[in-house]
Scaffold this active site. Sequence first.
Site, short mmCIF file in Angstrom:
data_model
loop_
_atom_site.label_atom_id
_atom_site.label_comp_id
_atom_site.label_asym_id
_atom_site.label_seq_id
_atom_site.Cartn_x
_atom_site.Cartn_y
_atom_site.Cartn_z
N GLU A 64 0.79 -1.23 0.00
CA GLU A 64 0.00 0.00 0.00
C GLU A 64 0.82 1.28 0.00
O GLU A 64 0.42 2.28 0.62
CB GLU A 64 -0.93 -0.01 1.21
CG GLU A 64 -0.23 0.01 2.58
CD GLU A 64 0.11 -1.35 3.15
OE1 GLU A 64 0.37 -1.45 4.35
OE2 GLU A 64 0.12 -2.34 2.37
N ASP A 79 8.04 -10.01 10.44
CA ASP A 79 7.45 -10.69 9.28
C ASP A 79 6.73 -11.97 9.69
O ASP A 79 5.82 -12.43 9.00
CB ASP A 79 8.53 -11.03 8.24
CG ASP A 79 9.01 -9.79 7.48
OD1 ASP A 79 8.39 -8.72 7.63
OD2 ASP A 79 10.01 -9.90 6.75
N HIS A 133 -8.37 -3.54 -1.21
CA HIS A 133 -7.62 -3.67 0.03
C HIS A 133 -6.52 -2.61 0.11
O HIS A 133 -6.41 -1.89 1.12
CB HIS A 133 -7.02 -5.07 0.12
CG HIS A 133 -6.31 -5.35 1.40
ND1 HIS A 133 -6.92 -5.93 2.49
CD2 HIS A 133 -5.03 -5.11 1.79
CE1 HIS A 133 -6.06 -6.04 3.48
NE2 HIS A 133 -4.90 -5.55 3.08
N GLU A 134 -5.71 -2.52 -0.94
CA GLU A 134 -4.58 -1.57 -0.89
C GLU A 134 -5.08 -0.13 -0.86
O GLU A 134 -4.48 0.72 -0.20
CB GLU A 134 -3.64 -1.81 -2.07
CG GLU A 134 -3.12 -3.24 -2.21
CD GLU A 134 -2.51 -3.81 -0.94
OE1 GLU A 134 -2.02 -3.02 -0.09
OE2 GLU A 134 -2.53 -5.03 -0.77
N TYR A 159 -5.38 -10.01 9.71
CA TYR A 159 -6.27 -9.66 8.62
C TYR A 159 -7.71 -10.09 8.91
O TYR A 159 -8.62 -9.26 9.02
CB TYR A 159 -5.81 -10.32 7.32
CG TYR A 159 -4.50 -9.84 6.77
CD1 TYR A 159 -4.46 -8.97 5.69
CD2 TYR A 159 -3.29 -10.26 7.30
CE1 TYR A 159 -3.26 -8.53 5.15
CE2 TYR A 159 -2.08 -9.83 6.78
CZ TYR A 159 -2.07 -8.96 5.71
OH TYR A 159 -0.88 -8.53 5.20
N GLU A 194 -4.14 -4.07 9.24
CA GLU A 194 -4.71 -5.07 8.34
C GLU A 194 -6.14 -5.49 8.66
O GLU A 194 -6.91 -5.80 7.76
CB GLU A 194 -3.79 -6.29 8.29
CG GLU A 194 -2.41 -6.01 7.73
CD GLU A 194 -2.43 -5.47 6.29
OE1 GLU A 194 -3.49 -5.52 5.64
OE2 GLU A 194 -1.38 -5.00 5.84
N HIS A 254 -6.08 0.95 2.59
CA HIS A 254 -4.93 1.30 3.43
C HIS A 254 -4.67 2.81 3.43
O HIS A 254 -4.00 3.33 4.34
CB HIS A 254 -3.68 0.59 2.96
CG HIS A 254 -3.44 -0.74 3.61
ND1 HIS A 254 -3.34 -0.89 4.97
CD2 HIS A 254 -3.27 -1.98 3.08
CE1 HIS A 254 -3.11 -2.16 5.26
NE2 HIS A 254 -3.07 -2.85 4.13
#
Length: 634
Positions: free
Chosen positions: A300, A402, A324-325, A410, A347, A328
Amino acid sequence: MRTHYLMVLVIGWIVLNDGQTMNASGEEPAPRHLEAARRDGHSHARPDQVRVTHIDLDLNVDFEHKQLQGKATLSIERRPGVSPKVPLILDTRDLTIESVSAGSSDADLTKVDYQLGKVDPILGAPLTIPLPSEATRVQIVYKTSPGASGLQWVGASGTSSGLHPFLYTQSEAIHARSWIPCQDSPGVRVTYSARVQTPKGLTAVMSADRKEDGDGVASFKMPQSIPSYLIALAVGELKFQELGPRTGVWAEPGVLDKAAQEFSDTESMVEAVEKRYGPYRWERYDLLVLPPSFPFGGMENPKLTFATPTVLAGDKSLVSLVAHELAHSWSGNLVTNATWRDFWLNEGFTTYLERRIIEDLYGPERAAMEWTLGMDILRANLKQTPARVEILHIDLAGRDPDEGFTQVPYEKGALFLLRLEQQVGREAFDSFLKAYFDHFAFQSITTPDFEAYLREHLLKTEPGKAEAVNLHAWLRQPGLPTDAPQPHSKRFDAVDLQARRWLDREAKATDLDTAAWSTHEWLRFLRDLPARLANDRMAELDAAFHLTDAGNTEVAAQWLQMAIRNSYQPADARLDQFLTTIGRRKYLMPLYGELVRTPAGKARAKALFAKARPSYHPIAVDSVERLLNKEQPD
């Protein structure tokens, strides 16, 4: 284990907010109830003492040596009361520092001493810079490593045309430090500018306003404050096509028309979100289609979303990624998680908004299918993860952030917001979200910040309704609470019926009514089937629907998982081709995960990975290596 990292955590460095005293609406920011919640154990920086406010980059892109070379000039401010003897501390990873200068302006920069500290396997090395008392500017001359974790140098063979190389960055979560010396924490927001020199015939784009200067030079300016993980750069053979008054798409020439057609609803998506949640505050929303080695679906980066070409299905069935992006731009870029343990604030909110955009543009049933598939994926994910990973306000101490990028932030995060919506009503919840985005605009916040705002501005105003939502269970306990929403799709009911008919041999595959099925219905059908299918049944499905040759990557990836599990050899060549040309982790991890379940499969996985490794992004390489080196249960 990781003793240096644990020592950092014990010290408990505190990362404060971006230093604004007012938010975009002119209100005082919410009070900080628990300063401990703001400690960012994933950064060496001390922004509570000396803070970076602006980054100016001057970089040369060197494809031959796979390096960015140049300088970063940082604007800094010392916090009130902090001793002049306190140094500036930056995050770095595998950077070669050639010189450091400091001064009160660019004109009086003079070289100063610096120390590059001990390398931590997660954090990289701290760059400590003693400062003259009057210093407000620091300039670092440096170059990156050819193996920088945040850079992917794609050879010409990995691009659409096969004629030119390609470079792109991926800075989330803590990879910006591998190509920029910075305070690499989401709790530190900066503005930035850049000058980028590229080889002839190639175009540079960034997550910023762009100006073409000529002779292979482009300049950029990002006037809004953002965290370092949203600074992004890409260089390649790129062309641009407008989609609307403030939207457009960049892509390689051979991909541009297909991308523009697939993303043609982007302007409508922007308008849909604005109508519900307030103005779009970033001027432009463009997309960049990257080579297939990109390890994520999308990133994003403000003003310029980076997107995988695997979503170019030809029927807009996968444009939920764009939704979705884009979302953001409100949840994540505008209001950001202050530390990576608060990642669900980015998220979970974004997944919820994504589904609302899909509903507005494509109808409630399309959204219901996506909610249902999301729940299915979450349940499968929860069966495979330890309890500590199933918590929204997750503890990531001692781990690479990560590792927190599972389906939990999410899908569980989105379900939590859906639960609130269902309890107080959509109108009241939309009003709350709009006010939330306005109140915390251009700030980085923690889970306790959100919880305090939620209690004050929603739960208190809806007595008897909202109090039924167990915040502790949702935010701080593993698994799904008992009151979790249960999404349902009527179209999936019809799919389930056809799956049962085929399984019970009441109908042949060729008799099934699939002509109007969407990608979502195909995924539901394939996931409805038993884990084990006889080869003749696999062959029947393949003959009827050509699944091994499916052009839709979502369907192909699901089918290939089934093929591995059932030793369906006609799909072997497609699997080899898929794993050696696509680097998206969403597909790599399940496919390699299926392969490593057997000794023969693991040997094949290692052989495929050895072949594909040079084309994968460093993030994907790290993920697959961990999987291949993990001992499988008996």
